[in-house]
Design an enzyme around this catalytic site. Sequence first.
Site, PDB file in Angstrom:
ATOM      1  N   HIS A 183       0.877  -1.173   0.000  1.00 46.23           N
ATOM      2  CA  HIS A 183       0.000   0.000   0.000  1.00 46.23           C
ATOM      3  C   HIS A 183       0.915   1.224   0.000  1.00 46.23           C
ATOM      4  CE1 HIS A 183      -2.264  -3.013   2.406  1.00 46.23           C
ATOM      5  NE2 HIS A 183      -3.362  -2.473   1.947  1.00 46.23           N
ATOM      6  N   ASP A 207       2.385   2.057   3.343  1.00 46.88           N
ATOM      7  CA  ASP A 207       3.354   1.107   3.928  1.00 46.88           C
ATOM      8  C   ASP A 207       4.780   1.563   3.652  1.00 46.88           C
ATOM      9  OD1 ASP A 207       1.080  -0.484   4.214  1.00 46.88           O
ATOM     10  OD2 ASP A 207       1.558  -1.719   2.452  1.00 46.88           O
TER      11      ASP A 207
HETATM   12  C1  XUL Z   1      -7.335  -6.524   4.548  1.00 50.24           C
HETATM   13  C2  XUL Z   1      -6.595  -6.930   3.350  1.00 50.24           C
HETATM   14  C3  XUL Z   1      -5.784  -5.870   2.691  1.00 50.24           C
HETATM   15  C4  XUL Z   1      -5.771  -5.960   1.214  1.00 50.24           C
HETATM   16  C5  XUL Z   1      -5.075  -4.810   0.540  1.00 50.24           C
HETATM   17  O1  XUL Z   1      -8.066  -7.544   5.145  1.00 50.24           O
HETATM   18  O2  XUL Z   1      -6.616  -8.071   2.948  1.00 50.24           O
HETATM   19  O3  XUL Z   1      -4.505  -5.928   3.220  1.00 50.24           O
HETATM   20  O4  XUL Z   1      -5.170  -7.137   0.770  1.00 50.24           O
HETATM   21  O5  XUL Z   1      -5.569  -3.590   0.929  1.00 50.24           O
END
Ligand code: XUL
Length: 435
Positions: free
Chosen positions: A99, A102
């Site tokens: 993300h 992150d």
């Molecule tokens: C949350 C989840 C996230 C997604 C990406 O449950 O799985 O980490 O994979 O936003």
Amino acid sequence: MIYFPNVEKVAFEGKRTDNPFAFRHYNAEEVVAGKTMKEHLRFAVAYWHTMTQDGSDPFGNPTNIRTWEGASEMETAKNRVEAFFEILEKLGVEYFCFHDIDIAPEGDSLAEFFQNIDEITDLIKEKMDQTGIKLLWNTANMFSNPRYVHGAASSSNADVFAYSAAQVKKGLDISKKLGGENYVFWGGREGYESLLNTDMKLEQDNIARLFKMAIAYGEKIGHKPQFLLEPKPMEPSKHQYDFDAATTMAFIQKYGLEGDFKLNLEANHATLAGHTFEHELTVARCYDALGSIDANQGDVLLGWDTDEFPTNIYDTTLTMYEILENGGIAPGGINFDSKVRRSSFEMEDLLLAHIAGMDTFARGLKAAAALKEDRFFDDLKEKRYASYTKGIGAKIVADEEDLESLTAYALENDDITNESSHLEFVKSRLNDYLV
Ligand code: XUL
Ligand code: CO
């Protein structure tokens, strides 16, 4: 700086090794069912769980020992890039996912956030060029910051919609810069807390608007990753619009997004929706929309998203069977959206956990390949549905019958015999493939 000085590159040593930093089943170059294991599995490490998770839970403070903490947030962010690529290289994993928040601190303004992202992605790109490691997918975190309290694209506040759009634009710009193969949307706040104050239609229309803007922008900049939607029924919202694979496909079809979007399916999200993971994978395959997977497992005794590393061979076998049936998972992959338990707080646990997950998937792949080669499920299903290959069944599936002709047939053939499924025998024979 070296972050894991006691661990060499993790190698395949076979089942009898007592080296904890060795693969006992995952042998990257070994050919199974016509492809190397690494081609089948396309493993990815998730930046968030591996680099930013601190071991805290709602009742307890952080436990994780992490030697990359620096004097400033930016210094920590840079150290993390170094450590992350050391992990990827030592594990021999060729893909990663992140993300935006992150990798880089959000700073005090959107402009500062973007500048931090630029600086860190320069560093990431250098590492990618040096190592050949690739970006499976990135995404925008549009759920953690308090501005997303009412949602992102589904927010009741149009300024928040605009902010989300800016984050997605930046996400696509960095996807282009790093050659991302997929781009994920997971809508943790795209749902509602209460229907009493929610305009569900407007919210869903707006989510689709943002997706269409993303498709258009990708076309404009000449970078079109495979877009992926990740279903999850709840958590953090009470109800999330992308509840499960079937609900998400209805959304994709309603808004005409099927040419650009597939699904990123996560094992623990399936459990939360009251499904097995193989159910979700099968639904996606029926729609030709199996894009990528987030590998983890839940705890059957707990009702939340525990994101444990996958260690259940039964589950990985059925998962890999679906992936083989799909003709592979590329351009998607198997991303470890998994976190070490709070009690596994040492740095080296990050490697041990990934080794465990990779070995469990390697075993699943081998078992699934054997099931495929022996036509275990193929023969079972062929026999079970044999009535549709001849006589009246063949005519039904050729669309040659109607209610009147079938009534005439049924009146002549109303003494029906069914066959037993022998399901217990089937399950017992399936067990033979797992050991
Ligand atoms: C949350 C989840 C996230 C997604 C990406 O449950 O799985 O980490 O994979 O936003
Ligand atoms: Co996920």
